[in-house]
Design a protein around this motif. Structure first.
Motif, mmCIF file in Angstrom:
data_model
loop_
_atom_site.group_PDB
_atom_site.id
_atom_site.type_symbol
_atom_site.label_atom_id
_atom_site.label_comp_id
_atom_site.label_asym_id
_atom_site.label_seq_id
_atom_site.Cartn_x
_atom_site.Cartn_y
_atom_site.Cartn_z
ATOM 1 N N TYR A 171 0.825 -1.203 0.000
ATOM 2 C CA TYR A 171 0.000 0.000 0.000
ATOM 3 C C TYR A 171 0.864 1.261 0.000
ATOM 4 C CZ TYR A 171 -3.768 -3.194 1.457
ATOM 5 O OH TYR A 171 -4.670 -4.226 1.532
ATOM 6 N N MET A 174 -8.836 -1.946 -6.663
ATOM 7 C CA MET A 174 -8.878 -1.831 -5.208
ATOM 8 C C MET A 174 -7.560 -1.311 -4.651
ATOM 9 S SD MET A 174 -10.456 -1.964 -2.387
ATOM 10 C CE MET A 174 -11.999 -2.822 -2.689
ATOM 11 N N ILE A 199 -7.132 2.004 -2.355
ATOM 12 C CA ILE A 199 -6.466 1.926 -1.056
ATOM 13 C C ILE A 199 -5.237 2.829 -1.035
ATOM 14 C CG2 ILE A 199 -5.149 0.414 0.479
ATOM 15 C CD1 ILE A 199 -7.070 -1.838 -0.283
ATOM 16 N N SER A 225 -6.337 6.409 -0.790
ATOM 17 C CA SER A 225 -6.823 6.668 0.570
ATOM 18 C C SER A 225 -5.666 6.790 1.548
ATOM 19 C CB SER A 225 -7.767 5.539 1.014
ATOM 20 O OG SER A 225 -8.862 5.408 0.133
ATOM 21 N N PHE A 268 -3.367 1.967 6.925
ATOM 22 C CA PHE A 268 -4.517 1.306 6.310
ATOM 23 C C PHE A 268 -4.422 -0.207 6.499
ATOM 24 C CE2 PHE A 268 -7.543 -0.197 3.305
ATOM 25 C CZ PHE A 268 -8.471 0.829 3.155
ATOM 26 N N GLN A 302 -7.061 -2.720 8.546
ATOM 27 C CA GLN A 302 -7.628 -3.962 8.012
ATOM 28 C C GLN A 302 -7.388 -5.124 8.969
ATOM 29 O OE1 GLN A 302 -5.744 -4.089 4.070
ATOM 30 N NE2 GLN A 302 -7.752 -3.862 3.146
ATOM 31 N N TYR A 304 -15.398 -8.061 6.114
ATOM 32 C CA TYR A 304 -15.690 -6.671 6.475
ATOM 33 C C TYR A 304 -14.448 -5.821 6.686
ATOM 34 C CZ TYR A 304 -20.356 -8.532 7.451
ATOM 35 O OH TYR A 304 -21.576 -9.140 7.340
ATOM 36 N N LYS A 305 -13.271 -6.398 6.483
ATOM 37 C CA LYS A 305 -12.055 -5.660 6.831
ATOM 38 C C LYS A 305 -11.911 -4.367 6.037
ATOM 39 C CE LYS A 305 -8.698 -8.012 3.776
ATOM 40 N NZ LYS A 305 -9.680 -8.582 2.866
ATOM 41 N N ASP A 306 -12.284 -4.394 4.755
ATOM 42 C CA ASP A 306 -12.191 -3.179 3.944
ATOM 43 C C ASP A 306 -13.218 -2.144 4.383
ATOM 44 O OD1 ASP A 306 -10.105 -4.198 2.425
ATOM 45 O OD2 ASP A 306 -11.442 -5.083 0.928
ATOM 46 N N ALA A 358 -11.864 -0.564 7.558
ATOM 47 C CA ALA A 358 -10.727 0.321 7.283
ATOM 48 C C ALA A 358 -11.181 1.616 6.619
ATOM 49 C CB ALA A 358 -9.705 -0.404 6.409
ATOM 50 N N PHE A 359 -12.019 1.501 5.581
ATOM 51 C CA PHE A 359 -12.476 2.704 4.887
ATOM 52 C C PHE A 359 -13.351 3.569 5.803
ATOM 53 C CE2 PHE A 359 -11.604 0.401 0.808
ATOM 54 C CZ PHE A 359 -10.732 1.347 0.289
#
Length: 306
Positions: free
Chosen positions: A20, A233, A237, A240, A260, A264, A277-279, A282-283
Motif C-alpha cells: 500500500y 482496489m 487503497i 486513501s 490502512f 484492516q 468486512y475488513k475493507d 478500514a475505509f
C-alpha cells in the motif's frame, strides 16, 4: 489470544503495508509535481503485472527454467514498461491539460484507467478470469506455534522496505530529488533556475508508475494470483493511504499505507466474519479520520512537498 497468532496478523499487516505504501507514494509524487490525481494509477499497476506475467509465459514457453532469470525478467519488464507508460501519460494527457480545470485531468486519467482495465479483460487470453501468478520465490516455511514465517514473504517485505527507503533517499539526498522538490514547490521558479520542468515531470511520473508495477508484481508473488481488477482496489487503497497520511508528503504516504493495513488487520481480529468486512472497517475509520483531519495525519507544508 495466542502470541503466535498475533505475530501472524502483524506480519501479514506489514506485508500489506509495504504494498500500500508503494502505491501511495506514487500518488504523492504525481500530486507533488503537478497537483493532479492520476486515477489510472491502479490500472497501470495491473497492466504492469500482466506484462510481467506475459514475459514469464513467453520465457517459459521458450524453455527458460531458471527462477532467477524468470523473476528478474518479470520484475524488469513490468517496471520498465510501466515507467515508460507513466511518462507517456504525463507527456500527452496530463501536461497539455495543466491550464484546464482539475476535474478534466481527473476525468482523463479515469478514462485512461478504464481503457487499460477493459483492454486487459478483453484482449488478454481469458482476461476476465483470475490468472495464476508463478511461484518464483522460495516457498520454505518456518513454524513457530501459530506463527508461520514464509521465506517468500520475508523477501518481499525486505525488498519493499528497501525500495521505499531508496525512493526516499532519491527524493531527499540526490540532485534529481532536489529538482523534483523544486518543481513541486514552485514550478515556474524552477524553470527560471534552469531546471528542465517537463523532463522532471516525465521522470517523476515514470518513477511513480514503475513503483506501482513493482507493488503489483509483489502482490502477485504474495497471493500467486492476479486479475484485471487487481489494481482497482489497490489504487483506491493507495489513494486513501496517501490522503490520510497527507497528500503531497512522502512520509505521510508511507505512514498512510501502513496505517490502512493496520486498520484492516484490526478489523480482522476484532470483528466476527471479519475477512468479509475488513475493507469496510478500514475505509469507515479512514472517513472518520479525514473528517477530523482533512489535511492528513502529517499536514502538508508547501516547503515539504514530495
Amino acid at each position: 489470544m495466542d502470541l503466535g497468532l498475533i505475530g501472524q496478523y502483524v506480519w501479514n499487516g506489514l506485508m500489506l503495508g509495504v504494498i500500500y505504501a508503494m502505491v501511495a507514494v506514487g500518488f504523492t509524487l504525481f500530486f507533488g509535481v503537478l497537483d493532479v490525481i492520476k486515477f489510472s494509477h491502479g490500472d497501470v499497476l495491473t497492466l504492469g503485472v500482466f506484462v510481467g506475467l506475459a514475459s514469464y509465459l513467453g520465457l517459459h514457453q521458450a524453455g527458460v527454467q531458471s527462477p532467477v532469470v524468470l523473476l528478474v525478467t518479470v520484475v524488469f519488464s513490468a517496471i520498465a514498461s510501466m515507467a515508460v507508460l507513466g511518462a507517456v501519460i504525463a507527456k500527452f494527457f496530463v501536461l497539455p491539460l495543466r491550464s484546464a480545470p482539475p476535474f478534466i485531468t481527473l476525468l482523463i486519467t479515469l478514462m485512461i484507467g478504464t481503457v487499460i482495465r477493459e483492454s486487459i479483460r478483453l484482449f488478454y487470453p481469458s482476461g476476465s478470469n483470475p490468472q495464476s501468478f508463478p511461484h518464483l520465490l522460495p516457498t520454505t516455511s518456518y513454524h513457530f506455534g501459530q506463527f508461520i514465517l514464509r521465506l517468500d514473504t520475508l523477501i518481499l517485505i525486505l525488498v519493499g522496505v528497501l525500495v521505499i527507503y531508496l525512493v526516499n533517499l532519491l527524493i531527499n539526498r540526490t540532485k534529481l530529488g532536489l529538482a523534483i522538490r523544486a518543481v513541486a514547490q514552485d514550478g515556474e521558479t524552477a524553470r527560471i533556475m534552469g531546471i528542465n520542468f517537463e523532463m522532471i515531470v516525465l521522470l517523476t511520473f515514470g518513477l511513480g508508475s514503475g513503483l506501482a508495477a513493482l507493488a503489483g508484481v509483489m502482490n502477485g508473488l504474495y497471493y500467486n494470483e492476479v486479475n484485471f481488477g487487481t489494481g482497482l482496489m489497490l489504487g483506491v487503497i493507495g489513494f486513501s493511504a496517501a490522503v490520510i497520511g497527507g497528500l503531497g508528503n512522502i512520509y505521510g504516504a508511507i505512514l498512510g499505507g501502513f496505517l490502512f493495513a493496520a486498520l484492516q488487520i484490526i478489523g480482522v481480529v476484532a470483528l466476527p466474519f471479519a475477512s468479509a468486512y475488513k475493507d469496510v472497517v478500514a475505509f469507515g475509520i479512514v472517513i472518520v479520520l479525514i473528517g477530523f483531519k482533512p489535511t492528513g495525519l502529517i499536514g502538508e507544508k508547501i516547503s515539504e512537498r514530495v
